[in-house]
Write an enzyme that holds these catalytic residues in place. Structure first.
Site, PDB file in Angstrom:
ATOM      1  N   ASP A  12       0.837  -0.932  -0.406  1.00 27.92           N
ATOM      2  CA  ASP A  12      -0.324   0.291  -0.400  1.00 27.92           C
ATOM      3  C   ASP A  12       0.888   1.034  -0.214  1.00 27.92           C
ATOM      4  O   ASP A  12       0.372   1.613   0.561  1.00 27.92           O
ATOM      5  CB  ASP A  12      -0.682   0.161   1.547  1.00 27.92           C
ATOM      6  CG  ASP A  12      -1.719  -1.130   1.117  1.00 27.92           C
ATOM      7  OD1 ASP A  12      -2.081  -1.482   0.429  1.00 27.92           O
ATOM      8  OD2 ASP A  12      -2.119  -1.895   1.947  1.00 27.92           O
ATOM      9  N   GLU A  13       2.087   0.911  -0.340  1.00 30.32           N
ATOM     10  CA  GLU A  13       3.056   2.421  -0.594  1.00 30.32           C
ATOM     11  C   GLU A  13       2.226   3.570  -1.741  1.00 30.32           C
ATOM     12  O   GLU A  13       2.488   4.924  -1.552  1.00 30.32           O
ATOM     13  CB  GLU A  13       3.999   2.205  -0.929  1.00 30.32           C
ATOM     14  CG  GLU A  13       4.992   0.686  -0.463  1.00 30.32           C
ATOM     15  CD  GLU A  13       4.847  -0.560  -0.274  1.00 30.32           C
ATOM     16  OE1 GLU A  13       3.965  -0.420  -0.903  1.00 30.32           O
ATOM     17  OE2 GLU A  13       5.650  -0.998   0.169  1.00 30.32           O
ATOM     18  N   LYS A  48       2.275   2.045  -4.275  1.00 28.99           N
ATOM     19  CA  LYS A  48       2.563   1.659  -6.227  1.00 28.99           C
ATOM     20  C   LYS A  48       1.382   1.857  -7.464  1.00 28.99           C
ATOM     21  O   LYS A  48       2.129   2.540  -8.720  1.00 28.99           O
ATOM     22  CB  LYS A  48       2.721  -0.061  -6.684  1.00 28.99           C
ATOM     23  CG  LYS A  48       3.627  -0.073  -5.644  1.00 28.99           C
ATOM     24  CD  LYS A  48       3.404  -2.030  -5.203  1.00 28.99           C
ATOM     25  CE  LYS A  48       2.225  -2.248  -4.668  1.00 28.99           C
ATOM     26  NZ  LYS A  48       2.082  -1.848  -2.565  1.00 28.99           N
ATOM     27  N   GLY A  53      -4.304  -4.322  -3.736  1.00 40.25           N
ATOM     28  CA  GLY A  53      -5.669  -3.318  -3.746  1.00 40.25           C
ATOM     29  C   GLY A  53      -4.873  -2.023  -4.261  1.00 40.25           C
ATOM     30  O   GLY A  53      -4.081  -1.288  -3.634  1.00 40.25           O
ATOM     31  N   HIS A  54      -4.655  -1.678  -5.557  1.00 40.64           N
ATOM     32  CA  HIS A  54      -3.541  -0.723  -6.557  1.00 40.64           C
ATOM     33  C   HIS A  54      -5.162   0.773  -6.411  1.00 40.64           C
ATOM     34  O   HIS A  54      -5.389   0.910  -7.373  1.00 40.64           O
ATOM     35  CB  HIS A  54      -3.302  -1.146  -7.998  1.00 40.64           C
ATOM     36  CG  HIS A  54      -1.880  -1.985  -6.875  1.00 40.64           C
ATOM     37  ND1 HIS A  54      -1.119  -2.674  -7.808  1.00 40.64           N
ATOM     38  CD2 HIS A  54      -2.399  -2.924  -5.762  1.00 40.64           C
ATOM     39  CE1 HIS A  54      -0.935  -3.188  -7.545  1.00 40.64           C
ATOM     40  NE2 HIS A  54      -0.810  -3.597  -6.055  1.00 40.64           N
ATOM     41  N   GLN A 105       1.496  -5.939  -3.109  1.00 39.94           N
ATOM     42  CA  GLN A 105       2.629  -5.959  -1.774  1.00 39.94           C
ATOM     43  C   GLN A 105       3.549  -5.230  -1.646  1.00 39.94           C
ATOM     44  O   GLN A 105       4.285  -4.109  -2.324  1.00 39.94           O
ATOM     45  CB  GLN A 105       2.604  -7.799  -1.911  1.00 39.94           C
ATOM     46  CG  GLN A 105       1.614  -8.554  -1.446  1.00 39.94           C
ATOM     47  CD  GLN A 105       0.946  -8.920  -2.420  1.00 39.94           C
ATOM     48  OE1 GLN A 105       1.377  -9.268  -3.493  1.00 39.94           O
ATOM     49  NE2 GLN A 105      -0.019  -8.608  -2.928  1.00 39.94           N
ATOM     50  N   GLY A 132     -10.891  -2.786   3.281  1.00 44.42           N
ATOM     51  CA  GLY A 132     -11.266  -2.159   3.929  1.00 44.42           C
ATOM     52  C   GLY A 132     -10.811  -2.294   5.514  1.00 44.42           C
ATOM     53  O   GLY A 132     -11.673  -1.024   5.905  1.00 44.42           O
ATOM     54  N   GLY A 191      -0.317  13.674  -2.706  1.00 44.25           N
ATOM     55  CA  GLY A 191      -1.392  13.860  -2.643  1.00 44.25           C
ATOM     56  C   GLY A 191      -1.842  12.428  -3.614  1.00 44.25           C
ATOM     57  O   GLY A 191      -1.367  12.689  -4.392  1.00 44.25           O
TER      58      GLY A 191
HETATM   59  P1  GDP Z   1      -0.581   0.701  -3.695  1.00 50.25           P
HETATM   60  O1  GDP Z   1      -1.599  -1.061  -2.545  1.00 50.25           O
HETATM   61  O2  GDP Z   1       0.886   0.421  -3.272  1.00 50.25           O
HETATM   62  O3  GDP Z   1      -1.076   0.730  -5.195  1.00 50.25           O
HETATM   63  O4  GDP Z   1      -1.465   1.562  -2.543  1.00 50.25           O
HETATM   64  P2  GDP Z   1      -3.044   1.718  -2.032  1.00 50.25           P
HETATM   65  O5  GDP Z   1      -3.779   2.149  -3.141  1.00 50.25           O
HETATM   66  O6  GDP Z   1      -3.460   0.135  -1.669  1.00 50.25           O
HETATM   67  O7  GDP Z   1      -2.818   2.581  -0.514  1.00 50.25           O
HETATM   68  C1  GDP Z   1      -2.391   3.819  -1.604  1.00 50.25           C
HETATM   69  C2  GDP Z   1      -3.428   4.727  -0.992  1.00 50.25           C
HETATM   70  O8  GDP Z   1      -3.141   6.399  -0.944  1.00 50.25           O
HETATM   71  C3  GDP Z   1      -4.305   4.758  -1.932  1.00 50.25           C
HETATM   72  O9  GDP Z   1      -5.710   5.554  -1.148  1.00 50.25           O
HETATM   73  C4  GDP Z   1      -4.021   6.264  -3.175  1.00 50.25           C
HETATM   74  O10 GDP Z   1      -4.949   6.604  -3.107  1.00 50.25           O
HETATM   75  C5  GDP Z   1      -3.247   7.143  -1.924  1.00 50.25           C
HETATM   76  N1  GDP Z   1      -2.067   7.993  -2.607  1.00 50.25           N
HETATM   77  C6  GDP Z   1      -1.102   7.643  -3.025  1.00 50.25           C
HETATM   78  N2  GDP Z   1      -0.051   8.633  -2.143  1.00 50.25           N
HETATM   79  C7  GDP Z   1      -1.312   9.421  -2.189  1.00 50.25           C
HETATM   80  C8  GDP Z   1       0.080  10.496  -1.494  1.00 50.25           C
HETATM   81  O11 GDP Z   1       1.218  11.202  -1.976  1.00 50.25           O
HETATM   82  N3  GDP Z   1      -0.797  12.022  -0.206  1.00 50.25           N
HETATM   83  C9  GDP Z   1      -1.953  10.960  -0.090  1.00 50.25           C
HETATM   84  N4  GDP Z   1      -2.517  11.480   0.906  1.00 50.25           N
HETATM   85  N5  GDP Z   1      -2.288  10.138  -0.629  1.00 50.25           N
HETATM   86  C10 GDP Z   1      -1.587   8.760  -1.686  1.00 50.25           C
HETATM   87  P1  IMO Z   2      -1.049  -4.325  -1.879  1.00 50.80           P
HETATM   88  O1  IMO Z   2      -0.717  -5.365  -3.543  1.00 50.80           O
HETATM   89  C1  IMO Z   2      -1.286  -4.303   1.827  1.00 50.80           C
HETATM   90  C2  IMO Z   2      -1.885  -8.507   3.446  1.00 50.80           C
HETATM   91  C3  IMO Z   2      -2.486  -9.408   4.420  1.00 50.80           C
HETATM   92  C4  IMO Z   2      -2.154 -10.413   4.912  1.00 50.80           C
HETATM   93  C5  IMO Z   2      -0.385 -10.484   4.620  1.00 50.80           C
HETATM   94  C6  IMO Z   2      -1.246 -12.180   3.517  1.00 50.80           C
HETATM   95  O2  IMO Z   2      -2.125  -3.417  -2.550  1.00 50.80           O
HETATM   96  O3  IMO Z   2      -0.393  -3.084  -1.875  1.00 50.80           O
HETATM   97  P2  IMO Z   2      -1.965 -12.984   1.560  1.00 50.80           P
HETATM   98  O4  IMO Z   2      -3.488 -12.318   1.493  1.00 50.80           O
HETATM   99  O5  IMO Z   2      -1.860 -12.427   0.924  1.00 50.80           O
HETATM  100  O6  IMO Z   2      -2.342 -14.371   2.103  1.00 50.80           O
HETATM  101  O7  IMO Z   2      -2.471 -11.903   3.223  1.00 50.80           O
HETATM  102  O8  IMO Z   2      -0.194 -10.020   3.528  1.00 50.80           O
HETATM  103  N1  IMO Z   2      -1.157  -7.934   2.260  1.00 50.80           N
HETATM  104  C7  IMO Z   2      -0.679  -6.589   1.966  1.00 50.80           C
HETATM  105  N2  IMO Z   2      -0.838  -5.688   2.777  1.00 50.80           N
HETATM  106  N3  IMO Z   2      -1.316  -4.835   1.037  1.00 50.80           N
HETATM  107  C8  IMO Z   2      -0.856  -5.762  -0.396  1.00 50.80           C
HETATM  108  O9  IMO Z   2      -1.839  -5.473  -1.360  1.00 50.80           O
HETATM  109  C9  IMO Z   2      -1.322  -6.534   0.334  1.00 50.80           C
HETATM  110  N4  IMO Z   2      -1.782  -8.106   0.113  1.00 50.80           N
HETATM  111  C10 IMO Z   2      -1.774  -8.495   1.157  1.00 50.80           C
HETATM  112  O10 IMO Z   2      -3.098  -8.255   4.750  1.00 50.80           O
HETATM  113  O11 IMO Z   2      -1.257  -9.148   6.243  1.00 50.80           O
HETATM  114 MG    MG Z   3      -2.593  -1.814  -1.778  1.00 51.17          MG
END
Ligand code: GDP
Ligand code: IMO
Ligand code: MG
Length: 422
Positions: free
Chosen positions: A12-13, A15, A39-40, A223, A301, A413
């Site tokens: 969830d960085e 990506k 979840g991207h 991940q 969620g 953002g």
């Molecule tokens: P991913 O799994 O690495 O693609 O990241 P996620 O989408 O799961 O989580 C990143 C969350 O941070 C999402 O809700 C993005 O919309 C949000 N986001 C990404 N970059 C920024 C940022 O620079 N600032 C803020 N406030 N939100 C961001």
């Molecule tokens: P993205 O691509 C954050 C975590 C789960 C759990 C562990 C194992 O959005 O960054 P799994 O369902 O793979 O067996 O779960 O890894 N996990 C993630 N945490 N972002 C993800 O993907 C994740 N995919 C799995 O919460 O701790």
């Molecule tokens: Mg994610």
């Protein structure tokens, strides 16, 4: 050359956002591991999109998107993702190709995931319950079903045999899992029918020929490195190699064909699910990060756990991946903190160390922090590096010096446009 984009923390960085920002520079975006546990999130033109299996380049007109052999696909979730894209008039069939060697997540894989987690009780992994672990187990156990199997007439028999075996396995767990397999199967067959409308390819061959033509390829990780099956905080990890090596096995990219390695991290740290997290905060600061950063899982969620940046862990993942450029996300979330802490070492069994030890449970590890001045300025409207507050620049420069890699993007953002190039 193939460039890699990887998460350096626990996922969830950001990506999805960065892949979307960078896609204009690439011909092909390819996912190499993970599945619908990912979840991207992408945001542009006031709309927020969440992708799980589909690569984050799908919204760009000219990019080809590939789901590589290292990915596990749930046809049911895949169909839902495609349905969500319906209204955007994307020519999916000519833009999205699937590797024949990608493994399929069966409904019974999801049930096994749930049974395994329930049986673990308090020690559960905190899985997303998408069937990831059981599907990769069948892959390495040489029992799995692959996308290419769907092109043969006997695929339903294969499916039946595997599903029957899974049902027996569910019985071994001493837990109460309620399900209606007929209903789940109907959904699965419908998903398979949708999947079969897409083009199945030998993705490694496709990528070889793209390389021969000089096309630019970006491999999108899912991940984060600390969830890697080998190098993460085992057993609280996912079941694939989320690190750079995963792109070699998950796409067929030879190591000498890897170009830039883009590493993404948040200006702080989050984790969702169970497992150790040395810099986790249980105070108001952690609560503020979660609230301002809107830290809720894009797939489940669930609230994400929050804490300060951990340089011990980040140095480790920079090395494991051979990161050549860094991108720092969510700097805007730290605006308003009087001081910012960053973990530079651990006390481990009474000794000060600067490497990631075998066990990072809080019982053994205490973070040692450096404290830096924060910034008050709202960053969300900034567009140029020159506008960044000086104390934020101090933070960035300190991290660059510690990690010995330049930070090329600072994200301020969620929107595509809230991206500052340095
Ligand atoms: P991913 O799994 O690495 O693609 O990241 P996620 O989408 O799961 O989580 C990143 C969350 O941070 C999402 O809700 C993005 O919309 C949000 N986001 C990404 N970059 C920024 C940022 O620079 N600032 C803020 N406030 N939100 C961001
Ligand atoms: P993205 O691509 C954050 C975590 C789960 C759990 C562990 C194992 O959005 O960054 P799994 O369902 O793979 O067996 O779960 O890894 N996990 C993630 N945490 N972002 C993800 O993907 C994740 N995919 C799995 O919460 O701790
Ligand atoms: Mg994610």
């Amino acid at each position: 050359m193939v460039d890699l984009l990887l998460g350096l923390q626990w996922g969830d960085e950001g990506k999805g956002k960065i892949v979307d920002v960078l896609t204009k520079d690439y011909d092909i975006i390819a996912r190499f591991q993970g599945g619908p546990n990912a979840g991207h999130t992408l945001e542009f033109d006031g709309i927020k999109h969440v992708l799980h299996t589909i690569p984050s380049g799908i919204f760009h007109k000219n990019a080809i998107n590939i789901v590589g052999n290292g990915v596990v696909i749930d046809p049911v979730i895949f169909k839902k993702e495609l349905d969500n894209l319906d209204k955007f008039n994307i020519d999916i069939v000519s833009k999205l190709f699937i590797s024949r060697k990608a493994h399929l997540i069966l409904p019974t894989h999801r049930l096994l995931d749930a049974a395994s987690e329930a049986a673990k009780g308090k020690a559960k992994i905190g899985s997303t319950l998408k069937g990831i672990g059981p599907t990769y187990m069948d892959k390495t156990g040489r029992n799995g079903m692959r996308v290419g199997d769907l092109e043969f007439d006997n695929w339903k028999e294969k499916y039946r045999a595997l599903a029957n075996k899974h049902e027996a396995m569910i019985g071994f767990y001493d837990v109460d899992i309620q399900y209606d397999l007929e209903e789940l199967e109907a959904e699965f067959y419908e998903g398979v029918a949708t999947l079969k409308n897409l083009r199945f390819i030998d993705s490694e061959e496709y990528i070889f020929s793209a390389q021969d033509k000089g096309e630019k390829i970006l491999a999108e990780g899912a991940q984060g490195s600390l969830l890697d099956i080998d190098f993460g905080t085992y057993p609280y990890v996912t079941s694939s190699n989320t690190t750079a090596a995963g792109a070699c096995t998950g796409l067929g990219v030879a190591p000498n064909k890897i170009g830039r390695v883009l590493g993404i991290f948040k200006a702080y740290t989050t984790r969702v699910g169970s497992g150790p997290f040395p810099t986790e905060l249980f105070d108001e600061d952690g609560e503020t990060m979660g609230r301002v950063g809107n830290e809720f899982g894009a797939t489940t969620g669930r609230p994400r756990r929050c804490g300060w940046l951990d340089l011990v862990a980040l140095k480790y993942t920079v090395k494991i991946n051979g990161v050549t450029e860094l991108m720092m996300m969510k700097a805007d979330v730290l605006s308003g903190f009087k001081s910012i802490k960053v973990c530079t070492a651990y006390t481990y069994k009474g000794e000060e160390i600067t490497h990631l030890p075998y066990n990072v449970e809080s019982e053994y590890v205490t973070p040692i922090y450096k404290e830096m001045k924060g910034w008050a300025k709202d960053l969300t409207k900034l567009t140029k590096a020159e506008e960044l507050p000086s104390t934020l620049n101090d933070y960035i420069e300190f991290l660059e010096e510690q990690l010995n890699v330049p930070i090329k993007i600072v994200s301020v953002g969620p929107d595509r446009l809230q991206t500052i190039h340095r």
